[in-house]
Design a protein around this motif. Structure first.
Motif, PDB file in Angstrom:
ATOM      1  N   PRO A 100     -11.535  -4.771  11.856  1.00  0.00           N
ATOM      2  CA  PRO A 100     -10.126  -5.155  11.686  1.00  0.00           C
ATOM      3  C   PRO A 100      -9.734  -6.366  12.523  1.00  0.00           C
ATOM      4  CG  PRO A 100     -10.346  -2.837  12.320  1.00  0.00           C
ATOM      5  CD  PRO A 100     -11.703  -3.419  12.341  1.00  0.00           C
ATOM      6  N   GLN A 160      -5.586   3.156   2.998  1.00  0.00           N
ATOM      7  CA  GLN A 160      -4.182   2.871   3.316  1.00  0.00           C
ATOM      8  C   GLN A 160      -3.895   1.382   3.414  1.00  0.00           C
ATOM      9  OE1 GLN A 160      -1.678   4.968   3.675  1.00  0.00           O
ATOM     10  NE2 GLN A 160      -2.578   6.964   4.031  1.00  0.00           N
ATOM     11  N   MET A 164      -1.002  -3.865   2.169  1.00  0.00           N
ATOM     12  CA  MET A 164      -1.490  -5.087   2.805  1.00  0.00           C
ATOM     13  C   MET A 164      -2.148  -5.992   1.765  1.00  0.00           C
ATOM     14  SD  MET A 164      -4.763  -5.791   4.965  1.00  0.00           S
ATOM     15  CE  MET A 164      -5.357  -7.055   3.916  1.00  0.00           C
TER      16      MET A 164
ATOM     17  N   GLY B  83      -4.975  12.322   3.040  1.00  0.00           N
ATOM     18  CA  GLY B  83      -4.907  10.875   3.222  1.00  0.00           C
ATOM     19  C   GLY B  83      -3.547  10.397   3.700  1.00  0.00           C
ATOM     20  N   LEU B  84      -2.535  11.249   3.609  1.00  0.00           N
ATOM     21  CA  LEU B  84      -1.192  10.838   4.026  1.00  0.00           C
ATOM     22  C   LEU B  84      -0.813  11.403   5.391  1.00  0.00           C
ATOM     23  CD1 LEU B  84       0.908  11.145   0.730  1.00  0.00           C
ATOM     24  CD2 LEU B  84      -0.013   9.097   1.801  1.00  0.00           C
ATOM     25  N   ILE B 104      -4.061  11.889  -2.798  1.00  0.00           N
ATOM     26  CA  ILE B 104      -2.838  11.154  -2.471  1.00  0.00           C
ATOM     27  C   ILE B 104      -2.036  10.932  -3.742  1.00  0.00           C
ATOM     28  CG2 ILE B 104      -3.685  10.068  -0.362  1.00  0.00           C
ATOM     29  CD1 ILE B 104      -4.142   7.539  -1.951  1.00  0.00           C
ATOM     30  N   HIS B 106      -1.246   8.528  -5.558  1.00  0.00           N
ATOM     31  CA  HIS B 106      -1.784   7.719  -6.657  1.00  0.00           C
ATOM     32  C   HIS B 106      -2.763   8.533  -7.488  1.00  0.00           C
ATOM     33  CE1 HIS B 106      -0.005   4.286  -4.802  1.00  0.00           C
ATOM     34  NE2 HIS B 106      -0.705   4.439  -3.707  1.00  0.00           N
ATOM     35  N   VAL B 201       9.516  -5.713   8.035  1.00  0.00           N
ATOM     36  CA  VAL B 201       8.271  -4.982   7.843  1.00  0.00           C
ATOM     37  C   VAL B 201       7.147  -5.990   8.030  1.00  0.00           C
ATOM     38  CG1 VAL B 201       6.791  -3.832   6.174  1.00  0.00           C
ATOM     39  CG2 VAL B 201       9.205  -3.291   6.233  1.00  0.00           C
ATOM     40  N   SER B 203       3.329  -6.911   7.363  1.00  0.00           N
ATOM     41  CA  SER B 203       2.210  -6.524   6.518  1.00  0.00           C
ATOM     42  C   SER B 203       1.336  -7.742   6.274  1.00  0.00           C
ATOM     43  CB  SER B 203       2.748  -5.975   5.191  1.00  0.00           C
ATOM     44  OG  SER B 203       1.688  -5.622   4.343  1.00  0.00           O
ATOM     45  N   ALA B 204       0.040  -7.562   6.337  1.00  0.00           N
ATOM     46  CA  ALA B 204      -0.912  -8.643   6.108  1.00  0.00           C
ATOM     47  C   ALA B 204      -0.612  -9.859   6.983  1.00  0.00           C
ATOM     48  CB  ALA B 204      -0.930  -9.043   4.637  1.00  0.00           C
ATOM     49  N   LYS B 206       2.166 -10.920   8.045  1.00  0.00           N
ATOM     50  CA  LYS B 206       3.423 -11.612   7.779  1.00  0.00           C
ATOM     51  C   LYS B 206       4.579 -10.667   8.052  1.00  0.00           C
ATOM     52  CE  LYS B 206       1.735 -13.010   3.773  1.00  0.00           C
ATOM     53  NZ  LYS B 206       1.689 -13.488   2.412  1.00  0.00           N
ATOM     54  N   ASP B 208       8.217  -9.709   6.719  1.00  0.00           N
ATOM     55  CA  ASP B 208       9.134  -9.878   5.601  1.00  0.00           C
ATOM     56  C   ASP B 208      10.354  -8.993   5.786  1.00  0.00           C
ATOM     57  OD1 ASP B 208       7.782 -11.785   4.256  1.00  0.00           O
ATOM     58  OD2 ASP B 208       6.704 -10.410   2.937  1.00  0.00           O
ATOM     59  N   ASN B 209      11.329  -9.230   4.924  1.00  0.00           N
ATOM     60  CA  ASN B 209      12.526  -8.407   4.924  1.00  0.00           C
ATOM     61  C   ASN B 209      12.165  -6.967   4.586  1.00  0.00           C
ATOM     62  OD1 ASN B 209      15.158  -7.529   4.721  1.00  0.00           O
ATOM     63  ND2 ASN B 209      15.378  -8.242   2.614  1.00  0.00           N
ATOM     64  N   ASN B 240       9.952  -7.801  -0.988  1.00  0.00           N
ATOM     65  CA  ASN B 240       8.599  -8.304  -0.801  1.00  0.00           C
ATOM     66  C   ASN B 240       8.486  -9.782  -1.099  1.00  0.00           C
ATOM     67  OD1 ASN B 240       7.368  -5.920   0.037  1.00  0.00           O
ATOM     68  ND2 ASN B 240       7.413  -5.152  -2.047  1.00  0.00           N
ATOM     69  N   ARG B 261       3.328  -2.239   9.476  1.00  0.00           N
ATOM     70  CA  ARG B 261       2.382  -1.677   8.505  1.00  0.00           C
ATOM     71  C   ARG B 261       0.960  -2.105   8.821  1.00  0.00           C
ATOM     72  NH1 ARG B 261       2.852   0.903   3.221  1.00  0.00           N
ATOM     73  NH2 ARG B 261       0.792   1.054   4.081  1.00  0.00           N
ATOM     74  N   VAL B 265      -4.331  -1.276  10.922  1.00  0.00           N
ATOM     75  CA  VAL B 265      -5.414  -2.209  10.672  1.00  0.00           C
ATOM     76  C   VAL B 265      -5.828  -2.936  11.950  1.00  0.00           C
ATOM     77  CG1 VAL B 265      -6.162  -4.130   9.240  1.00  0.00           C
ATOM     78  CG2 VAL B 265      -4.392  -2.585   8.415  1.00  0.00           C
ATOM     79  N   GLU B 268      -7.987  -0.058  16.854  1.00  0.00           N
ATOM     80  CA  GLU B 268      -8.905   1.028  16.544  1.00  0.00           C
ATOM     81  C   GLU B 268      -8.189   2.368  16.561  1.00  0.00           C
ATOM     82  OE1 GLU B 268     -12.098   0.604  15.642  1.00  0.00           O
ATOM     83  OE2 GLU B 268     -11.768  -1.541  15.756  1.00  0.00           O
ATOM     84  N   LEU B 306       4.460   6.488   7.328  1.00  0.00           N
ATOM     85  CA  LEU B 306       3.858   7.689   6.755  1.00  0.00           C
ATOM     86  C   LEU B 306       4.746   8.906   6.948  1.00  0.00           C
ATOM     87  CD1 LEU B 306       0.065   7.670   7.697  1.00  0.00           C
ATOM     88  CD2 LEU B 306       1.062   7.600   5.410  1.00  0.00           C
TER      89      LEU B 306
END
Lengths: 320, 328
Positions: A100, A160, A164, B83-84, B104, B106, B201, B203-204, B206, B208-209, B240, B261, B265, B268, B306
């Motif tokens: 990560p 999860q 992302m 998973g949740l 989960i 999905h 939020v 995420s990745a 970045k 964002d709103n 997003n 979020r 990631v 650890e 979560l």
């Protein structure tokens, strides 16, 4: 006289570049650049990097499209219609899961490596299919891409990382600031590289047999071309996400108007894709101001329509 | 590192032990009748009034906002979406092979749910769209919190807790949880005095709103969302879409509340929302903003996205009032 249209096109793009430099969430005008140190600072932190990122990414994707179209001898291929971008995404995701904390440079390496492998897979699959129509080629590519993408989504959803992945793929240029766009300079070098090697790619575009009989080291050209595409795709995917259809629309429009001489077309291809990219980004910046719609989303909408239009046009011709 | 792990083990072991004790206690009284003699209780759900078994022994818990409450009640489910589960605090559920994995949202594992022979399924929230299929397996209730509920999301967290308390005969415990939430909310409302805030939020890499996700948190508070000038609706619609750092610099909010979020990631162990902190502190464009200069950024717990239950909101409100009180 012959240089005149190119010069005026360059002026048009320059106007767009200036618009891109002076439109945004922070108040920066030509005058405040001189009077307001805060505005000047923000101009350098945010506006200049973003505009440079737009120019470099657009040029990279358009050039990738040109190279692939020559190597595959098909007008409908470019990194997003051959699955190459999807492979790059898989590379980045795997790296995110495994380590990560990996640095941006390592991520780009992984993305480029996977993009290269993906482009090879595409070529191998293509060489084993009896092609009856030009249109089959991008369909094979899009299918391969969907296959890879489903693996990516599966991994993301079981770790999860789905959100992302979505955020990152639809990327866009809103988060580009000083310190995050610099790797794109590497793809600027690729554009120059293509200009230098342009004639060879033009000959390679005549087909393997013709190229070999003209004394061209076809395999080496193929390898060089794929490496350039993989690097350009890998780096742009990591920095700004997927840029759909750009490498497809622009080179085709230019070829329609001017024939297939890469060296003479290249300035036009680069100018036109930069213009299209900046327009899409400006639309994205303005419609929901002060928030933004990713330029890639706007481009996807425009690009999809043009892609279909091009396929329909092609169908009208006798050889398809 | 070692002391932390040791502590975790103790907590986990303790939780397993107490869950085991409770289960055996349940077993003694309920083994002969399988819940039937305890009768029925009628509760209000999102789908109207539903008659459910009182103190059901075999519960499938799917709504992640209810996990912490069920745990506080000493309920050990027979199936959960593993998973949740948050990384911390639910190791006993995750590692217990007697608790089946419900998949989960999905990709729910309906066979596993069915095989766990539930008396009651607590559905809703992420699993809302699977309600009809679940209802064929066993009585399914949707008491999940919702923005559309009367009084808003935070209020519906209270009714969710009370309803669960009624079903499991834990009214006192439920009241304790609700009181805690109410107290934390009031403290946070009192600590905030009309400051401007950006709800984000990350995420990745970045920011964002995030108004649609954590706007509910700010609703009962006395804060002004910097992006709400054109009406509350528009800010969450373009959630997003993206937001250039320079735009946020221009809006210059006093405070920033951030859901990380990327936390899972970036580190650890996932315990500290490090990823978002890195973005905020590394952003050159924000050097002159109030929230950066006065260090007025609240990072929500890294598993907030979560959990989102009564306990998570209690903690978040407490974090808000602590931070605002400290800032004066």
């Amino acid at each position: 006289m012959r240089r005149l249209p190119l010069a005026s096109a360059a002026l048009g793009v320059l106007a767009l570049v200036i618009a891109s430099l002076f439109i945004g969430g922070y108040d920066i005008g030509p005058r405040s650049l001189f009077t307001d140190p805060d505005a000047r600072e923000m101009f350098l932190i945010s506006r200049v990097p973003r505009t440079l990122a737009l120019i470099l990414a657009a040029a990279a994707m358009a050039v990738s499209g040109v190279i692939m179209q020559m190597l595959v001898q098909n007008r409908f291929v470019e990194p997003t219609t051959t699955g190459t971008s999807e492979w790059a995404a898989l590379g980045v995701l795997l790296l995110t899961v495994l380590t990560p904390g990996a640095s941006l440079l390592v991520k780009m390496g992984a993305a480029s490596l996977f993009a290269f492998a993906g482009a090879l897979v595409f070529l191998v699959v293509l060489s084993r299919i009896a092609l009856k129509s030009q249109v089959i080629v991008p369909i094979v590519g899009i299918m391969l891409g969907a296959l890879v993408s489903s693996v990516t989504v599966y991994i993301a959803s079981s770790t999860q990382l789905l959100q992302m992945l979505a955020t990152w793929r639809s990327g866009g240029f809103s988060s580009v600031v000083r310190g995050s766009y610099e790797p794109l300079w590497a793809v600027g070098a690729i554009v120059v590289g293509l200009y230098v090697a342009a004639d060879r790619f033009t000959i390679a575009g005549l087909g393997r047999d013709t190229a070999v009989s003209l004394g061209l080291p076809y395999r080496r050209i193929l390898f060089t071309g794929l490496t350039m595409v993989a690097l350009a795709t890998g780096v742009t995917t990591v920095v700004v996400g997927f840029i759909p259809f750009l490498g497809l629309i622009v080179p085709n429009l230019v070829s329609m108007a001017r024939g297939d001489d890469i060296r003479r077309n290249l300035p036009w291809v680069v100018l036109a894709s930069v213009a299209l990219m900046i327009v899409c980004d400006l639309v994205g910046r303005l419609v929901v101001f002060p928030m933004e719609i990713p330029a890639t989303l706007v481009l996807g909408a425009v690009g999809a329509v043009m892609f279909v239009a091009m396929i329909l046009r092609q169908r009208g011709k006798a050889h398809v | 590192m070692r002391p932390v792990r040791f502590r975790k083990t103790v907590v986990a072991t303790g939780a397993v032990l107490s869950a085991g004790l409770l289960l055996s206690a349940c077993g003694e009284s309920g083994s002969s009748d399988k819940g039937a003699s305890k009768g029925k209780v009628t509760v209000t759900t999102a789908k109207g009034d539903v008659e459910v078994p009182r103190e059901p022994a075999r519960v499938v818990a799917l709504d992640s906002t209810s996990f912490a409450t069920l745990k506080a009640f000493g309920v050990k489910p027979v199936a959960v979406p593993k998973g949740l589960l948050p990384d911390e605090g639910f190791e006993d559920w995750k590692n217990d092979s007697a608790i089946k994995d419900a998949g989960i949202h999905h990709e729910p594992k309906l066979e596993a749910v069915n095989a766990s022979e539930p008396d009651l399924i607590i559905g809703g929230y992420r699993f809302a769209e699977h309600h009809d299929k679940l209802a064929k397996i066993a009585t399914t209730i949707d008491v999940a919190p919702s923005d559309e509920a009367e009084g808003g999301y935070v209020n519906s967290l209270k009714s969710q807790t009370e309803t669960l308390g009624k079903i499991f005969g834990k009214e006192d415990e439920a009241k304790k949880i609700v009181d805690g939430l109410e107290k934390a909310k009031n403290a946070a409302a009192a600590a905030t005095k009309g400051e401007t805030v950006f709800l984000g939020v990350s995420s990745a890499g970045k920011i964002d709103n995030g108004a649609s996700r954590i706007g509910r948190l700010a609703e009962p508070l006395n804060l002004k969302n910097v992006l709400s000038a054109e009406g509350e609706e528009s800010t969450s619609v373009h959630d997003n879409s993206g937001l250039a750092p320079e735009t946020l610099a221009k809006l210059n909010p006093d405070w920033m509340i951030l859901l990380d979020r990327d936390a899972a990631v970036g580190t650890e162990d996932g315990s500290e929302p490090v990823a978002a902190k890195k973005i905020v502190n590394g952003m050159e464009a924000w050097e002159k903003t109030t929230f950066r200069r006065q260090d007025q950024v609240i990072y929500l717990a890294s598993d907030f996205y979560l959990t989102e239950g009564a306990q998570a909101y209690t903690d978040a409100f407490t974090a808000v009032s602590t931070a605002f009180d400290a800032a004066g």
